[in-house]
Write a protein that holds these residues in place. Structure first.
Motif: not given
Length: 297
Positions: A184-190, A283-291
């Motif tokens: 999840a962390a890797l996908y979010s940063e990628a 968990v998938p919402h992590l992508s918003d916070f990393i963005a």
């Protein structure tokens, strides 16, 4: 014991627990449940044939095998303490939560003093599989206890691995979650980097999906990141952050460097510190916070 004389209790009928409990009662086991805050799951299960206990002590005295599906070790310890006065010698408590293995072993030792067995049987997959009875389960228990609880676990799990003794199920679960939450962390940063360099998420997905980097976790994660389905993977950011703290603690106890696990934990800490601590922040919402941390709206 058989279905005819094994009376099953279930504490924690939330996102995962309701589906698990549904499968237990529908596949022939007498089931007792107890309400916490939300009565809807209790009413659903009672309609399917379950009995509602009015107190933890009542559940303990009427059940031979009790499953716990709670947030973490503090909640598990509190539930066991509430059950303890009513537990009969020979009964079994099975902790399906993602818990701290050191606490698991302590609780097991305390229960052994009164003739009650304890096992850890944490889960993998999502509420969808819980409802369908196709979860994965990793069990820490001695051989005799495993033989007794396996048929009941099989009502809600399609893959059951007896990983070792007490505490080993929770150790393996933490390793499993380290990998999944690391994804999840890797996908979010990628995805943040992809957008920053001008590659839209849809184009990114065309390359990854169906290739060697694709997997089930990627697909549920992208159910939100690409398709906008907020419930594509209903596992909260708060639980993810808790699990990564447990991973870090387990590593610290055996003097293993935490370069990767601490980085993953910090990704979830960032989300928690910036408003991702709600019951519907998954968990998938992590992508918003990393963005957002990278200046992407």
């Amino acid at each position: 014991m058989t279905q005819a004389n094994e009376n099953v209790g279930f504490i924690g009928i939330g996102l995962m627990g309701q589906g698990m409990a549904k499968n237990i009662v529908e596949k022939g086991y007498p089931l007792t449940v107890i309400a916490h805050r939300n009565r809807a799951p209790v009413e659903d299960l009672v309609a399917r044939g379950a009995t509602e206990a009015k107190s933890m002590e009542e559940m303990a005295s009427s059940c031979t095998l009790i499953f716990l599906c709670l947030t973490g070790s503090p909640e598990v310890a509190a539930a066991v303490a509430a059950l303890k006065p009513g537990l009969a010698k020979g009964s079994v408590i099975v902790d399906c939560s993602t818990s701290d293995p050191t606490v698991t072993q302590r609780i097991a030792a305390e229960l052994a003093e009164i003739g009650v067995d304890f096992a850890d049987a944490p889960l993998s997959r999502t509420p969808k599989e819980a409802w369908e009875g196709t979860l994965d389960c990793m069990v820490g228990a001695d051989d005799a206890v495993f033989a007794r609880i396996e048929p009941v676990i099989a009502t809600w799990a399609a893959k059951i691995v007896h990983i070792g003794g007490i505490g080993d199920g929770h150790r393996m679960k933490l390793l499993n979650n380290f990998i999944s939450l690391g994804y999840a962390a890797l996908y979010s940063e990628a995805l943040a980097l992809s957008r920053k360099v001008g590659i839209p998420i849809a184009e990114f997905d065309k390359v990854i999906r169906g290739g060697r980097m694709d997997c089930g976790f990627y697909q549920t994660f992208m159910g939100y990141a690409l398709e906008g389905n907020r419930e594509a993977h209903k596992f909260t950011l708060g639980n993810a952050y808790k699990d990564m703290r447990y991973v870090e603690s387990m590593a610290n106890a055996v003097t293993v460097t935490t370069t990767m696990s601490s980085a993953v934990k910090n990704a979830f800490a960032l989300a928690m510190a910036n408003g991702g601590d709600g019951p519907e922040d998954y968990v998938p919402h992590l992508s918003d916070f990393i963005a957002k941390a990278n200046g992407i709206a």
